[in-house]
Design an enzyme around this catalytic site. Structure first.
Site, PDB file in Angstrom:
ATOM      1  CG  HIS A 116      -1.698   1.236   1.431  1.00 40.41           C
ATOM      2  ND1 HIS A 116      -3.188   1.021   1.479  1.00 40.41           N
ATOM      3  CD2 HIS A 116      -1.288   2.445   1.929  1.00 40.41           C
ATOM      4  CE1 HIS A 116      -3.676   2.347   1.720  1.00 40.41           C
ATOM      5  NE2 HIS A 116      -2.674   3.284   1.812  1.00 40.41           N
ATOM      6  CD  GLU A 117       1.648   3.442   3.628  1.00 36.46           C
ATOM      7  OE1 GLU A 117       1.808   4.641   3.147  1.00 36.46           O
ATOM      8  OE2 GLU A 117       0.523   3.152   4.299  1.00 36.46           O
ATOM      9  CG  HIS A 168       0.126   6.240  -0.778  1.00 28.93           C
ATOM     10  ND1 HIS A 168      -0.979   6.261  -1.308  1.00 28.93           N
ATOM     11  CD2 HIS A 168      -0.119   5.622   0.668  1.00 28.93           C
ATOM     12  CE1 HIS A 168      -2.080   6.214  -0.513  1.00 28.93           C
ATOM     13  NE2 HIS A 168      -1.647   5.721   0.614  1.00 28.93           N
ATOM     14  CG  HIS A 190      -5.959   6.380   0.418  1.00 28.86           C
ATOM     15  ND1 HIS A 190      -6.034   7.142   1.094  1.00 28.86           N
ATOM     16  CD2 HIS A 190      -5.056   5.248   0.739  1.00 28.86           C
ATOM     17  CE1 HIS A 190      -4.734   7.099   2.187  1.00 28.86           C
ATOM     18  NE2 HIS A 190      -4.371   6.030   1.919  1.00 28.86           N
TER      19      HIS A 190
END
Length: 396
Positions: free
Chosen positions: A138-139, A142, A148
């Site tokens: 997830h990070e 980014h 998101h």
């Protein structure tokens, strides 16, 4: 005439950066060559891409347990995309990974160097409180440019968001928000009650427990590949919705439940069931985590239910044993893949007192796949019954 020259220059540059069958674009050169306003809007914040799709990183401190998860997340992304990772503290464009003294799990969106003409600098990724490989994917997502999922500009077609929190506001479509379908089960989605009860509910409430799940989905990697222009010069004949993997052009990236170089094989230790008639058949299947190289931290046991041609397969859950009920079903759970697009995440079940546990799942897929996933070695089991029918039968 000037615009035509710019367009030709951009096309030449695009092909000049294709190598090994993959396209890794230098956004600086494309922006310099083709910069009229329509394209700037279409590729908003293009300058936050990593140059040539290479993420340079280094560790600012030590924590072997977290570092192992970080390396697993890096390996997962590299195995499914054309993104490459290079440990280099001195690179002009780099991310510092901090594993101590922050108790956070967060990253800046996009690569360092917000200016198209100067893709340089350093950003920090804080991972001390990231408790799963999926959280670290997830990070990194980014850092690669993804916002998101619940901030997509089309999110109101799928969710009712009442929070006024600034970070939950819809984002423009310029990043990786619109490179694939909206997905409640995306690794980039928060759980429904992150900003408070009832502030971020799906319009289809069967998806409420799915939001915040930390398995990495087929579309999570697909969107990164689309955004970075990852492709292979030779396309394989991938089956069951797979596509040629830009990480290794000799194999396909496969949807969950399909295996092999062409996505035409099933899991070796799977369960294969036959719905022989319209009478319900019941079965209990155990599952648990076991280590698997290259995974996202979960191990999945797959069940394939085959019925008569052109029939509807119906499935209903009867019991969950040692399946942990959490927001996002982040430990273990059951996913019956009944949605029309079998590549997208269907509603996940881990609670017997919340939707969609009591549903009768109806699927036109033959076979219909059930995924039993877990990241705990605690033995779990699911009991369900199944049949095929030509009618839309509703249980009383």
């Amino acid at each position: 005439m000037v615009r035509l020259i710019h367009l030709i220059g951009a096309i030449i540059l695009l092909f000049s950066y294709a190598y090994c069958g993959l396209s890794r674009l230098n956004e600086h050169d494309i922006e310099e060559s083709y910069s009229h306003k329509r394209v700037k809007r279409q590729f908003e914040r293009l300058g936050t891409k990593w140059s040539y799709g290479v993420v340079n990183y280094y560790y600012a401190d030590k924590n072997n347990e977290i570092k192992e998860m970080v390396e697993s997340a890096i390996a997962y992304i590299a195995n499914h995309t054309c993104i490459r990772f290079n440990e280099d503290q001195n690179a002009v464009q780099r991310v510092q990974i901090r594993m101590q003294q922050n108790w956070l799990c967060q990253s800046t969106v996009g690569a360092p160097g917000m200016s198209m003409s100067k893709p340089i600098g350093e950003l920090s990724m804080l991972v001390q409180s990231c408790d799963t490989i999926g959280s670290i994917v997830h990070e990194f997502s980014h850092s690669l440019g993804r916002f998101h999922e619940h901030t997509r500009p089309d999110r109101d077609n799928f969710m009712k968001v009442t929070t006024t929190v600034h970070e939950a506001r819809p984002r423009p479509s310029g990043m990786t928000t619109m490179y694939g379908p909206f997905e409640h089960g995306s690794v980039m989605m928060y759980h429904a009650d992150t900003y408070g009860p009832g502030t971020m509910d799906p319009l289809d409430m069967d998806y409420k427990q799915t939001m915040g799940n930390r398995r990495v989905t087929f579309y999570d990697m697909y969107k990164i590949n689309q955004y970075y222009g990852c492709w292979c010069s030779k396309q394989l004949e991938c089956k069951n919705g797979g596509y040629t993997s830009p990480s290794d052009c000799s194999r396909c990236n496969c949807p969950k439940g399909f295996f092999g170089n062409l996505c035409d094989e099933r899991q070796q230790d799977s369960y294969e069931l036959m719905a022989v008639n319209n009478l319900w058949q019941s079965i209990t299947i155990p599952f648990a985590y076991k280590p698997e190289p290259g995974s996202d931290g979960f191990y999945s046991t797959f069940v394939y239910i085959t019925g008569k041609a052109n029939s509807t397969i119906e499935i209903t859950l009867e019991g969950l044993q040692d399946v942990i009920c959490t927001a996002g079903c982040t430990v273990n759970g059951v996913e019956i893949k009944f949605k029309e697009d079998s590549k997208i995440t269907s509603p996940v079940v881990c609670c017997t007192d919340k939707p969609p546990y009591k549903n009768v799942f109806k699927s036109s897929h033959n076979p219909t796949i059930i995924e039993l996933y877990s990241r705990t070695t605690l033995p779990s089991a699911v009991t369900f019954k199944y049949r095929f029918t030509n009618d839309k039968v509703v249980l009383g």
